[in-house]
Design a protein around this motif. Structure first.
Motif, PDB file in Angstrom:
ATOM      1  N   ALA A  15     -37.611  58.419  14.133  1.00 17.80           N
ATOM      2  CA  ALA A  15     -38.055  57.821  14.707  1.00 17.80           C
ATOM      3  C   ALA A  15     -39.008  56.231  14.045  1.00 17.80           C
ATOM      4  N   LEU A  16     -39.803  56.681  13.039  1.00 13.47           N
ATOM      5  CA  LEU A  16     -40.238  55.475  12.386  1.00 13.47           C
ATOM      6  C   LEU A  16     -40.235  54.041  12.523  1.00 13.47           C
ATOM      7  N   ALA A  17     -38.732  53.449  11.806  1.00 14.40           N
ATOM      8  CA  ALA A  17     -38.214  52.605  11.652  1.00 14.40           C
ATOM      9  C   ALA A  17     -37.670  52.092  13.256  1.00 14.40           C
ATOM     10  N   GLY A  18     -37.389  52.553  14.393  1.00 17.63           N
ATOM     11  CA  GLY A  18     -37.597  52.492  15.675  1.00 17.63           C
ATOM     12  C   GLY A  18     -39.107  51.535  16.142  1.00 17.63           C
ATOM     13  N   LEU A  19     -39.936  52.706  16.082  1.00 17.00           N
ATOM     14  CA  LEU A  19     -41.742  52.773  16.400  1.00 17.00           C
ATOM     15  C   LEU A  19     -41.824  51.436  15.587  1.00 17.00           C
ATOM     16  N   LEU A  20     -41.856  51.317  14.776  1.00 16.03           N
ATOM     17  CA  LEU A  20     -41.881  49.915  13.793  1.00 16.03           C
ATOM     18  C   LEU A  20     -41.199  48.857  14.232  1.00 16.03           C
ATOM     19  N   GLN A  21     -40.199  48.622  14.886  1.00 14.40           N
ATOM     20  CA  GLN A  21     -39.627  47.635  15.166  1.00 14.40           C
ATOM     21  C   GLN A  21     -40.265  47.095  16.685  1.00 14.40           C
ATOM     22  N   THR A  22     -40.451  48.450  17.182  1.00 11.34           N
ATOM     23  CA  THR A  22     -40.879  47.951  18.893  1.00 11.34           C
ATOM     24  C   THR A  22     -42.405  47.721  18.573  1.00 11.34           C
TER      25      THR A  22
ATOM     26  N   SER B 288     -46.897  45.410   7.457  1.00 12.64           N
ATOM     27  CA  SER B 288     -47.413  46.022   6.387  1.00 12.64           C
ATOM     28  C   SER B 288     -46.394  47.933   5.695  1.00 12.64           C
ATOM     29  N   LEU B 289     -46.430  48.352   6.840  1.00 13.84           N
ATOM     30  CA  LEU B 289     -46.051  49.536   6.797  1.00 13.84           C
ATOM     31  C   LEU B 289     -44.257  49.325   6.153  1.00 13.84           C
ATOM     32  N   ALA B 290     -43.956  48.589   7.102  1.00 11.19           N
ATOM     33  CA  ALA B 290     -42.608  48.379   7.320  1.00 11.19           C
ATOM     34  C   ALA B 290     -41.979  47.856   5.491  1.00 11.19           C
ATOM     35  N   ARG B 291     -42.614  47.207   5.144  1.00  9.77           N
ATOM     36  CA  ARG B 291     -42.455  46.410   3.789  1.00  9.77           C
ATOM     37  C   ARG B 291     -42.772  47.886   3.321  1.00  9.77           C
TER      38      ARG B 291
ATOM     39  N   MET C 259     -32.838  51.771   8.079  1.00  4.34           N
ATOM     40  CA  MET C 259     -32.277  50.778   8.676  1.00  4.34           C
ATOM     41  C   MET C 259     -32.902  49.497   7.660  1.00  4.34           C
ATOM     42  N   PRO C 260     -32.077  48.587   8.254  1.00  7.74           N
ATOM     43  CA  PRO C 260     -33.320  47.561   8.156  1.00  7.74           C
ATOM     44  C   PRO C 260     -34.490  47.184   9.532  1.00  7.74           C
ATOM     45  N   ILE C 261     -35.579  46.656   8.655  1.00  5.80           N
ATOM     46  CA  ILE C 261     -36.887  46.078   9.901  1.00  5.80           C
ATOM     47  C   ILE C 261     -37.162  44.813   9.477  1.00  5.80           C
ATOM     48  N   SER C 262     -36.680  44.108  10.386  1.00  8.34           N
ATOM     49  CA  SER C 262     -37.186  43.045  10.317  1.00  8.34           C
ATOM     50  C   SER C 262     -38.919  42.701  10.560  1.00  8.34           C
ATOM     51  N   VAL C 263     -39.484  41.748   9.002  1.00  6.28           N
ATOM     52  CA  VAL C 263     -40.531  41.651   9.384  1.00  6.28           C
ATOM     53  C   VAL C 263     -40.891  40.491   9.763  1.00  6.28           C
ATOM     54  N   PRO C 264     -41.739  40.003  10.849  1.00  9.52           N
ATOM     55  CA  PRO C 264     -42.474  39.051  10.651  1.00  9.52           C
ATOM     56  C   PRO C 264     -43.251  38.471  10.387  1.00  9.52           C
ATOM     57  N   VAL C 265     -44.110  36.779   9.579  1.00 11.09           N
ATOM     58  CA  VAL C 265     -44.815  36.764   8.846  1.00 11.09           C
ATOM     59  C   VAL C 265     -45.961  36.430   9.451  1.00 11.09           C
ATOM     60  N   LEU C 266     -47.491  36.415   9.536  1.00 15.46           N
ATOM     61  CA  LEU C 266     -48.476  36.686  10.224  1.00 15.46           C
ATOM     62  C   LEU C 266     -49.554  36.295   9.683  1.00 15.46           C
TER      63      LEU C 266
END
Length: 706
Positions: A632-639, A654-657, A699-706
Motif C-alpha cells: 500500500a505504499l503507492a496509495g499512502l503516498l497518493q493520500t 520525492s519518494l513518489a519519483r 501504479m502511476p502516481i501523479s506528483v504535484p509540482v511543489l
C-alpha cells in the motif's frame, strides 16, 4: 446549593468572579423563604471569629446584621408570609443574592492567606462597605407593611435599618500599619538592604502568627496562585507579588532553618506527584512548566509564548526542540492545545486561567517579571540554601536540594543566581546519595537550572557531573529521578557542542535506550526527545547504532506516546549510509514506518516519509527495494500528496519519483522476473489511476509540482 463558579473560586483560593455573584439557582415563590433561612443559618453556624485574623470588625458587623435578618426570616416563616406579591418577592430574591454574597466574602476572608489579606486590605474593606450599603437600600424599600409581624420583630427591623444607615467605610488602622510595614520590608530589599532578623521575627511570628514552615509554605503557595489565576490587571502587580513571595521564602529559612521540615518526604512526594500528573504534551519544552499560552513556531513545534519569545530575544534562530532553523519568528496561537489544557486543568482542579486573546501578554510572562526586591531577596535566600547544601546535616542538605529545585523552577534570574553561588558542584555530590529524596531533588534541581543556557556550560564543566547524571539515569532510586536525569540530558543536548560529549559518555545512550523500552509514559518521552537531540549530531551515528538506540527507536514506532519523535530521530540517523544500513537491518523498521504513514499524526507522517526517502537514497538497492515493495505504499503516498503538510507533501513527491523511476526500470525489463508481484497483467497495472486496500502492484502516481 452554591454554583460551580463560586466553589471553584473558593477551592482555588482566588477572588470570586463576577459570575459568582449571580443567583446560582432559580428561586420559585414557594421555595424562596426556605432557601433564604437555610443560607442565613449556614452562614451564622460556620462563622468563627477565631478563624478570622484580619477584617475582624467588618466581619462581625456584617454577621450581626445577618443575625437580625435571620430573626426576621424566622418571623416571616411563623406568620406564614406569602411571597405572591411581586414587590415582596423581588425584595426576598434580592436579599437572597445579598446573603449569598455575604457568605462568599466571609469565606474568602477566612480562607485567604494573611499576606494577601493585608495587601488587599482596602479593597476587601470596600466590599464589606458595599454590602452594608446594599443591605441598607434593600431595607428601605422592604414592604414590611404587607406582613403581620409582632411589635418586637418590627423593633428589630427598625433598629437594623438605623444601624445600616450609619455604616461607614472602615479600615482597621492596625491592619493598615501592618500592611505598610510589609511594604517597608520589600522596600528595604529594593534598596539593597537586608532587614534585621529580629525585625522580621517580630513581624511575621509575633504579629502575623506565621510560626512554622508549613505556614510559610501556605503563604507562598497562595500568593503564587493569585499570580497564576488573576487577570493582567492584578493589584499589586505580579512583579510586586514576586517580591513578597521572595520575602516570605527568605523568612522561612532565616527564621525556621532546615531541621523543622517534619514531612520532607510527604511534601516532596506531593509536589512530585503533581508534577508527574501533568501530561508531557502540555509542558513547554523550554521551561518544562505547564503552558498557559501555547504558540506554534515555524517548525511546527509548540512552546509557551513567553519562553520562546525570550529564547528568540536572546539571539537564537533555531527551534529549541528540533534544532532546525526558524524560517520566521511569527508565533501562531495553538488554540486547540490551549483548549485541551484548560479542560485538563478544570478536570483536575488545577488553577489555570488561560488568556483569551493571544495578542495580550500571558500571565506566565507577567509572573516571570522580577522586581529588584525579588531578585535581592532571592539572592539572600539562595545564599542560605547553598550554605546549608555545603555545610548542613544530611537532612538539611536534602531539604536544601528540594528548595533549590522549587526555586529554580521560577525564572532565569533565580537559575542564574543559584548557579553563581556555586550550587551545581554541591548538587552533583548529592546525586550519589543513598537518600532517595536527596538524589531525586538534586537531579531535578540540575534539570531546572539547566534550562538557563549559561548554566548548561557550568554543569558540563563540573568534573564528573555528566557521569553522575548518567548513573542516576541507570540506577536512580526513584522513577522520577531516572526520568529527570533523562530530561537533563535532553536539556544539555540543546547545545550542539555538548551532543557529542553526551553521546560519548559511557552508558549514556544505552541508558536512554533502556528507558525508552521500559520506562513510564513520561520516561519514554524524556528518553526519545534526548535521543532525538543526540541524533542531530552527525558524529553520533555510530554510537547510536552500537548502543542499541536504533533498535529501541524502531521498537518505539508502534507506541502512540513516542512514535512521532522516534520516527524523527530515525529520519536523522538514516541520512548517513551507516545509519541507513542499521535501520534497514531492523526487521520491523520498514513495516513500522509504513504503519505510521497510515495512522500517525501529521507531524509523524512528515518524519516517516522523510525517513523512507533517506532509506531509499542512502540504504542501497536492497533497502530501496524493501521500501518500494511495502504494501500500500503507492496509495499512502497518493493520500499524503493530497492531505499532508507542506513538508510531508514535498518529501512524498520525492519518494513518489523514486517509486516511479524504479517501476519504469522494472517494466522495461519485461519478463525477466524483476519487479513487483502483480495481481493482474502489466497492462491493467499501467492503466490504473486509483488504489484501494493493501494491493501491492505498480501504479502511476501523479506528483504535484511543489
Amino acid at each position: 446549593m452554591a454554583s460551580a463558579d463560586i466553589f471553584s473560586s473558593l477551592r482555588r483560593r482566588r477572588s470570586p468572579s463576577l459570575d459568582a455573584f449571580l443567583a446560582p439557582v432559580e428561586v420559585s415563590n414557594g421555595a424562596n423563604l426556605g432557601i433564604l433561612r437555610a443560607i442565613a443559618a449556614e452562614l451564622l453556624v460556620s462563622f468563627d471569629k477565631k478563624a478570622i485574623f484580619f477584617q475582624v470588625k467588618n466581619s462581625r458587623n456584617l454577621v450581626r446584621k445577618i443575625q437580625v435578618i435571620s430573626v426576621l426570616l424566622d418571623a416571616f416563616h411563623e406568620v406564614g408570609v406569602s411571597a405572591s406579591a411581586s414587590t415582596l418577592f423581588m425584595c426576598l430574591k434580592e436579599l437572597y443574592l445579598l446573603l449569598y454574597r455575604c457568605k462568599i466574602l466571609i469565606d474568602y476572608v477566612k480562607e485567604s492567606s494573611k499576606l494577601w489579606l493585608l495587601l488587599q486590605n482596602h479593597f476587601i474593606s470596600g466590599n464589606f462597605h458595599d454590602l452594608n450599603q446594599e443591605i441598607s437600600t434593600l431595607l428601605d424599600v422592604f414592604p414590611l407593611c404587607e406582613i403581620n409581624l409582632s411589635e418586637d420583630v418590627k423593633e428589630h427591623f427598625e433598629l437594623l435599618c438605623r444601624q445600616s444607615k450609619k455604616s461607614i467605610f472602615f479600615i482597621d488602622k492596625n491592619d493598615d500599619l501592618l500592611r505598610l510595614k510589609l511594604f517597608y520590608f520589600l522596600n528595604e530589599f529594593e534598596n539593597g538592604r537586608v532587614p534585621e532578623r529580629a525585625a522580621l521575627y517580630s513581624f511575621f511570628v509575633e504579629k502575623l502568627r506565621i510560626c512554622d514552615v508549613e505556614s510559610c509554605r501556605n503563604e507562598i503557595e497562595f500568593l503564587e496562585e493569585q499570580m497564576a489565576n488573576h487577570d493582567v490587571d492584578i493589584e499589586p502587580t505580579a512583579s510586586v507579588l514576586n517580591g513578597f513571595v521572595a520575602l516570605i521564602r527568605y523568612c522561612r529559612f532565616l527564621l525556621f532553618r532546615f531541621e523543622e521540615e517534619g514531612e520532607l518526604g510527604d511534601n516532596s512526594k506531593k509536589i512530585a506527584d503533581k508534577f508527574i500528573a501533568i501530561p508531557k504534551d502540555f509542558c513547554c519544552p523550554v521551561s518544562l512548566d505547564l503552558m498557559r499560552d501555547p504558540v506554534i513556531v515555524s517548525t511546527g513545534q509548540t512552546y509557551e509564548r513567553s519562553s520562546i519569545a525570550r529564547w528568540m530575544q536572546e539571539g537564537h534562530f533555531t527551534c529549541p526542540k528540533t534544532g532546525q532553523m526558524l524560517v520566521h519568528t511569527k508565533l501562531v496561537a495553538n488554540r486547540a492545545l490551549r483548549n485541551l489544557i484548560m479542560q485538563w486543568c478544570m478536570a483536575n482542579d488545577i488553577p489555570c486561567d488561560l488568556p483569551e486573546n493571544s495578542d495580550y501578554p500571558s500571565e506566565c510572562a507577567l509572573a516571570a517579571s522580577m522586581s529588584r526586591a525579588a531578585v535581592e531577596a532571592t539572592k539572600v535566600t539562595a545564599h542560605l540554601l547553598v550554605e546549608e547544601l555545603a555545610n548542613g546535616t544530611p537532612r538539611a542538605k536534602a531539604i536544601a536540594s528540594m528548595e533549590i529545585r522549587f526555586l529554580a523552577k521560577a525564572g532565569k534570574e533565580n537559575r542564574a543566581c543559584i548557579a553563581e553561588l556555586g550550587a551545581i558542584p554541591l548538587l552533583k555530590r548529592l546525586l550519589s546519595s543513598e537518600d532517595k529524596l536527596a538524589q531525586e531533588n538534586s537531579v531535578t534541581a540540575l534539570l531546572n537550572l539547566s534550562i538557563f543556557d549559561r548554566n548548561k556550560c557550568l554543569i558540563m564543566e563540573v568534573e564528573g557531573c555528566l557521569a553522575a547524571i548518567v548513573e542516576v539515569l541507570r540506577y536512580g532510586h526513584t522513577v522520577e529521578a531516572r526520568e529527570n536525569a533523562a530530561a537533563t540530558l535532553f536539556s544539555l543536548s540543546a547545545v550542539h557542542d555538548y551532543k557529542k560529549a553526551i553521546a560519548q559518555q559511557e552508558w549514556a545512550i544505552e541508558a536512554l535506550a533502556g528507558l525508552l523500552r521500559e520506562g513510564t509514559e513520561r520516561g519514554k518521552k524524556d528518553a526519545v526527545t534526548a535521543l532525538f537531540n543526540l541524533s542531530t549530531h552527525n558524529e553520533n551515528c555510530s554510537r547510536m547504532i552500537d548502543s542499541g538506540a536504533v533498535a529501541a527507536l524502531v521498537e518505539a514506532l508502534v507506541s502512540e506516546v513516542v512514535s512521532e519523535e522516534a520516527a524523527g530521530a530515525l529520519a536523522l540517523i538514516v541520512r548517513q549510509p551507516l545509519g541507513a544500513a542499521a535501520v534497514a537491518s531492523e526487521e520491523r523498521a520498514v513495516a513500522g514506518l509504513i504503519g505510521m504513514m497510515r495512522w500517525g499524526t501529521p507531524r509523524g507522517k512528515e518524519n516517516v516519509v522523510a525517513a523512507l526517502l533517506e532509506l531509499c537514497r542512502s540504504g542501497g538497492a536492497a533497502t530501496m527495494e524493501r521500501v518500494l515493495k511495502a504494501p500500500a505504499l503507492a496509495g499512502l503516498l497518493q493520500t499524503l500528496l493530497s492531505t499532508g503538510t507542506k513538508r510531508a507533501r514535498r518529501k512524498a513527491a520525492s519518494l513518489a519519483r523514486v517509486f516511479q523511476r524504479s517501476e519504469n526500470a522494472r517494466l522495461h525489463l519485461g519478463g525477466l522476473g524483476v519487479g513487483y508481484a502483480l495481481d493482474g497483467n502489466s497492462a491493467v497495472a499501467r492503466d490504473a489511476t486509483s488504489f484501494a486496500g493493501d494491493v501491492s502492484m505498480p501504479m502511476p502516481i501523479s506528483v504535484p509540482v511543489l
